[in-house]
Write an enzyme that holds these catalytic residues in place. Structure first.
Site, short mmCIF file in Angstrom:
data_model
loop_
_atom_site.label_atom_id
_atom_site.label_comp_id
_atom_site.label_asym_id
_atom_site.label_seq_id
_atom_site.Cartn_x
_atom_site.Cartn_y
_atom_site.Cartn_z
N ASN A 9 18.69 -4.94 6.69
CA ASN A 9 19.10 -6.24 7.22
C ASN A 9 20.61 -6.33 7.05
OD1 ASN A 9 19.61 -8.92 7.76
ND2 ASN A 9 18.53 -9.72 5.95
N LYS A 11 22.70 -8.48 8.11
CA LYS A 11 23.26 -9.84 7.99
C LYS A 11 24.52 -9.97 8.88
CE LYS A 11 21.08 -10.16 3.51
NZ LYS A 11 21.03 -10.78 2.18
N HIS A 95 13.75 -15.71 6.55
CA HIS A 95 14.60 -15.15 5.50
C HIS A 95 15.14 -16.31 4.66
CE1 HIS A 95 17.94 -13.29 3.42
NE2 HIS A 95 17.34 -12.15 3.62
N GLU A 97 17.92 -16.97 3.44
CA GLU A 97 19.21 -17.53 3.88
C GLU A 97 19.00 -18.49 5.05
OE1 GLU A 97 21.23 -13.77 4.22
OE2 GLU A 97 21.07 -13.57 2.04
N GLU A 167 10.76 -11.64 -1.16
CA GLU A 167 12.16 -11.58 -1.58
C GLU A 167 12.47 -12.76 -2.48
OE1 GLU A 167 14.68 -9.16 1.36
OE2 GLU A 167 14.56 -11.19 2.16
N GLY A 173 21.10 -10.33 -3.06
CA GLY A 173 22.55 -10.24 -3.09
C GLY A 173 23.16 -10.48 -4.46
N SER A 212 18.20 -6.98 -3.84
CA SER A 212 19.00 -6.05 -4.65
C SER A 212 18.32 -4.70 -4.85
CB SER A 212 19.39 -6.68 -6.00
OG SER A 212 20.21 -7.81 -5.77
P1 PGA Z 1 20.08 -7.58 -0.75
O1 PGA Z 1 19.46 -8.46 0.44
O2 PGA Z 1 19.42 -6.22 -0.69
O3 PGA Z 1 21.55 -7.53 -0.45
O4 PGA Z 1 19.75 -8.30 -2.02
C1 PGA Z 1 18.09 -8.37 0.75
C2 PGA Z 1 17.77 -9.30 1.89
O5 PGA Z 1 18.37 -10.38 1.97
O6 PGA Z 1 16.94 -8.99 2.75
#
Ligand code: PGA
Length: 256
Positions: A9, A11, A95, A97, A167, A173, A212
């Site tokens: 992903n 982003k 997601h 976010e 997640e 992140g 992460s």
């Molecule tokens: P990350 O993001 O691996 O940077 O923690 C995962 C995600 O948001 O799908």
């Protein structure tokens, strides 16, 4: 046996040149990873370019979101049908976010899952609790509610072509990943919840972990019996890191 699936992903990152180099780097190793399913979710504007480069090489491409509407006066939106038209296979829905920064409720996520399925694409349904919800001991109720809202809207049968991504919001992140035990417990809980609707579908559905995942923690996470690959944010922007994670997913097959 469930085929592990690793999806990057990206982003809000990238450029035409960066996308081309990153995908070329990943595809160089794709032949050696034929046991697993792999995909990337670039920003919308790079999707056609990445599809042209990746589709023949056996790597799927997905949208990071889509409109909950099919067509009409919704300035700035991109529909699931448009994503299908340009060659996508997946769409991320819900997601964290999108849920926290863009106000997507369980009802919105359920409607988006519906339009993705109607377009013939595979929803990657993202669920997860915040740190406060975990500390209060509410994580199973929160994630259970996120799943149930979608089961209610689309029916359990639709989970035969839906991927779930667990997640935890506190792990995304942050560099702080869930422990293998924490992740496995939630994955087992999600699978048990789906099994209450259909044991066969629960057994077959793939549940990715995300939050992460890095080259050094992927293997232990993927070794858990209910973790079927990963949704990768930061580490998917580096071809070698992403490939180490994909190799860990392929390695988990040999363990099972
Ligand atoms: P990350 O993001 O691996 O940077 O923690 C995962 C995600 O948001 O799908």
């Amino acid at each position: 046996m469930r085929t592990p699936i690793v999806i990057g992903n990206w982003k809000l990152n990238g450029s035409k040149a960066m996308a081309e180099a990153l995908v070329a780097g990943i595809l160089a190793e794709r032949p050696g990873l034929s046991d697993i399913e792999m995909g990337v979710c670039p920003p919308f504007v790079f999707i056609s370019q990445v599809v042209a480069q990746a589709a023949q090489a056996g790597m799927g491409v997905g949208g990071q979101s889509c409109a909950e509407h099919v067509t009409g006066a919704y300035t700035g939106e991109v529909s699931a049908e448009m994503l299908r038209d340009v060659g996508c296979r997946y769409v991320l829905v819900g997601h964290s976010e999108r849920r926290t920064l863009f106000g997507e409720t369980n009802a919105v996520v359920a409607r988006k899952t519906r339009v993705v399925l109607d377009a013939g694409l595979i929803p990657v349904l993202c669920v997860g609790e915040t740190l406060e919800e975990r500390q209060a001991g509410n994580m199973n109720a929160v994630v259970g509610g996120q799943i149930e809202a979608v089961v209610d809207a689309v029916g359990i049968q639709a989970f035969d072509r839906t991927i779930v991504a667990y997640e935890p919001v506190w792990a995304i992140g942050t560099g702080q990943t869930a422990s293998p035990e924490q992740a496995q417990a939630m994955h087992a809980s999600i699978r048990a919840q789906l099994a209450a609707h259909s044991p066969a579908i629960a057994q077959a559905v793939r549940i990715q972990y995300g939050g992460s995942i890095k080259p050094d923690n992927a293997a232990i996470l993927f070794a858990q019996p209910d973790i079927d690959g990963g949704l990768i944010g930061g580490a998917s922007l580096n071809a070698e890191d992403f490939l180490v994670i994909c190799r860990a997913a392929a390695g988990s097959l040999r363990l099972s």
